[in-house]
Enzyme design. Structure first.
Site, PDB file in Angstrom:
ATOM      1  N   GLY A   9       0.814  -1.218   0.000  1.00  0.00           N
ATOM      2  CA  GLY A   9       0.000   0.000   0.000  1.00  0.00           C
ATOM      3  C   GLY A   9       0.840   1.258   0.000  1.00  0.00           C
ATOM      4  O   GLY A   9       0.402   2.301   0.495  1.00  0.00           O
ATOM      5  N   THR A  11       1.556   3.307  -2.289  1.00  0.00           N
ATOM      6  CA  THR A  11       1.050   4.418  -3.101  1.00  0.00           C
ATOM      7  C   THR A  11      -0.164   5.092  -2.471  1.00  0.00           C
ATOM      8  O   THR A  11      -0.682   6.072  -3.015  1.00  0.00           O
ATOM      9  CB  THR A  11       0.675   3.947  -4.513  1.00  0.00           C
ATOM     10  N   ASP A  64       0.746  -8.330  -6.156  1.00  0.00           N
ATOM     11  CA  ASP A  64      -0.643  -8.174  -5.744  1.00  0.00           C
ATOM     12  C   ASP A  64      -0.866  -8.984  -4.482  1.00  0.00           C
ATOM     13  O   ASP A  64      -0.293 -10.069  -4.324  1.00  0.00           O
ATOM     14  CB  ASP A  64      -1.592  -8.647  -6.857  1.00  0.00           C
ATOM     15  N   GLN A  89      -8.267  -3.421   0.320  1.00  0.00           N
ATOM     16  CA  GLN A  89      -9.423  -2.718  -0.234  1.00  0.00           C
ATOM     17  C   GLN A  89     -10.008  -2.024   0.986  1.00  0.00           C
ATOM     18  O   GLN A  89     -10.684  -2.638   1.799  1.00  0.00           O
ATOM     19  CB  GLN A  89     -10.424  -3.700  -0.850  1.00  0.00           C
ATOM     20  N   SER A  90      -9.750  -0.729   1.111  1.00  0.00           N
ATOM     21  CA  SER A  90      -9.971  -0.053   2.393  1.00  0.00           C
ATOM     22  C   SER A  90     -11.181   0.863   2.439  1.00  0.00           C
ATOM     23  O   SER A  90     -11.390   1.558   3.439  1.00  0.00           O
ATOM     24  CB  SER A  90      -8.720   0.764   2.763  1.00  0.00           C
ATOM     25  N   SER A 131      -7.944  -1.548  12.085  1.00  0.00           N
ATOM     26  CA  SER A 131      -8.835  -0.402  11.910  1.00  0.00           C
ATOM     27  C   SER A 131      -9.841  -0.267  13.045  1.00  0.00           C
ATOM     28  O   SER A 131     -10.327  -1.265  13.597  1.00  0.00           O
ATOM     29  CB  SER A 131      -9.601  -0.560  10.588  1.00  0.00           C
ATOM     30  N   GLU A 133     -12.756   0.464  12.605  1.00  0.00           N
ATOM     31  CA  GLU A 133     -14.015  -0.095  12.117  1.00  0.00           C
ATOM     32  C   GLU A 133     -14.286  -1.477  12.713  1.00  0.00           C
ATOM     33  O   GLU A 133     -15.428  -1.931  12.722  1.00  0.00           O
ATOM     34  CB  GLU A 133     -14.005  -0.176  10.591  1.00  0.00           C
ATOM     35  N   TYR A 154     -15.560  -4.939   5.085  1.00  0.00           N
ATOM     36  CA  TYR A 154     -14.210  -4.430   5.339  1.00  0.00           C
ATOM     37  C   TYR A 154     -13.812  -4.666   6.788  1.00  0.00           C
ATOM     38  O   TYR A 154     -12.714  -5.162   7.073  1.00  0.00           O
ATOM     39  CB  TYR A 154     -14.148  -2.935   5.018  1.00  0.00           C
ATOM     40  N   HIS A 184      -7.829   8.755  10.185  1.00  0.00           N
ATOM     41  CA  HIS A 184      -6.749   9.726  10.044  1.00  0.00           C
ATOM     42  C   HIS A 184      -6.745  10.232   8.615  1.00  0.00           C
ATOM     43  O   HIS A 184      -6.784   9.462   7.669  1.00  0.00           O
ATOM     44  CB  HIS A 184      -5.398   9.129  10.439  1.00  0.00           C
ATOM     45  N   ARG A 189      -5.609  12.071   1.342  1.00  0.00           N
ATOM     46  CA  ARG A 189      -6.705  11.128   1.514  1.00  0.00           C
ATOM     47  C   ARG A 189      -7.379  10.884   0.169  1.00  0.00           C
ATOM     48  O   ARG A 189      -7.495  11.787  -0.669  1.00  0.00           O
ATOM     49  CB  ARG A 189      -7.712  11.704   2.507  1.00  0.00           C
TER      50      ARG A 189
END
Length: 348
Positions: A9, A11, A64, A89-90, A131, A133, A154, A184, A189
């Protein structure tokens, strides 16, 4: 000898900031990127040097998270000292539309990297981007021992990843830690995340490119911090003597409606005139309130956030104004200069 770090991740928002932080500390940094027909490296273009240059310390590798063989080959050849697993996949809302893909990449992708790390270099230190979440519907504030109650594909995938990290730590004695980061944000973002969607829309409305901003649930409350500060916590977690799990957040909560009002007031725009609600942006199951209890991270990591809610909004609005070719209001820029006089990240 300089340390080597591997970032999945790289990028993304967090990956790009983390790469800059590690480079500033003298690391050799390797990142996993997906092959694409269009360039997707804009966040790290400012730190990329052609690998033929003898001064290059950032190297990118195609791969990948669904390809365990390629991940194993990369880790075997690099043999990093530290792995920061940020790739996923966030997007929570998108995970409802692509639950199988989210599980494959966000959940099983973690297992693939853990297994490759265990087999290639047992002395490696592993960081998992967990996370807030995962807490979902549990009552706030949420801390390291709070029960998980995920409310999206997720979040379910992140809970799986969290427990796989714990299992590899306890079963194989791997230095594997979870950073349970609350929301954050930053000028980097993704444009479909609600905070950036709001600040980017302000610039587009002022420049005459858009008339309306379409949003979903305005009452959801989140604990919002500044991404560059949070990636420093990632690094601090792997510098501990023993692996552990940490909640990272500000300890404050604000609703999407508050973010919207703060941002529009700062830019001098009328919400009633420009904001519309679109039901398609509502989630099938909502997470109402997330508030971090960062007591452990304060005590153990020696970290406390500098940027709070109001500062964050101004920083993001100013950045998007500048990005649209408009003159920024300037308070956000002044906050950065004042609170981070020796900042290590590149200008956004």
């Amino acid at each position: 000898m300089e340390k080597k770090a591997f970032i999945t991740g790289i990028t993304g928002q967090d990956g790009s900031y983390l790469a800059e932080l590690l480079l500033s500390k003298g690391y050799e940094v390797h990142g996993l990127i997906r092959r694409s027909s269009t360039f997707n490296t804009s966040r790290i273009d400012s730190i990329y040097i052609d690998p033929h240059d003898s001064h290059a310390r950032l190297f990118l590798h195609y791969g990948d998270l669904s390809d365990s063989e390629q991940i194993s080959n990369i880790l075997y050849n690099i043999r990093p000292d530290e792995i920061y697993h940020l790739g996923a996949q966030s997007h929570v809302r998108v995970s409802f539309d692509t639950p199988e893909y989210t599980g494959n990449v966000t959940a099983l992708g973690t297992t693939r990297i853990l297994e490759a790390a265990r087999r290639s270099n047992h002395d490696v230190k592993f960081y998992q981007a967990s996370s807030s979440e995962m807490f979902g519907a549990t009552n706030p504030p949420q801390r390291e021992d709070t029960v998980f109650h995920p409310r999206s594909p997720y979040a379910c995938a992140k809970v799986y990843s969290y427990w796989m990290v714990r299992n590899y730590r306890e079963g194989y004695n791997l230095f594997a830690s979870n950073g349970i980061l609350f929301n954050h944000e930053s000028p980097r973002r993704g444009e479909t995340f609600v905070t950036r969607k709001i600040t980017r829309a302000i610039a587009r409305i002022i420049s005459g490119k858009d008339k309306f901003l379409y949003l979903g649930n305005l009452e959801a409350k989140r604990d919002w911090g500044f991404a560059p500060e949070y990636v420093e916590c990632m690094w601090r977690i792997l510098q501990q003597e023993n692996p552990d799990d940490f909640v990272i957040g500000t300890g404050e909560t604000h609703s999407v409606r508050e973010f919207l009002h703060e941002a529009f007031a700062y830019a001098g725009l009328d919400i009633e005139k420009h904001v519309r609600i679109d039901p398609k942006y509502f989630r099938p199951t909502e997470v109402e309130v997330l508030i971090a209890d960062p007591t452990k991270s304060h005590a153990t990591l020696g970290w406390k956030p500098v940027i709070k809610f109001g500062d964050l909004v101004k920083i993001m609005v100013d950045s998007d104004m500048r990005g649209a070719g408009l003159k920024p209001i300037g308070k956000g820029d002044e906050i950065i200069k004042t609170k981070f006089p020796n900042r290590w990240w590149k200008t956004d």
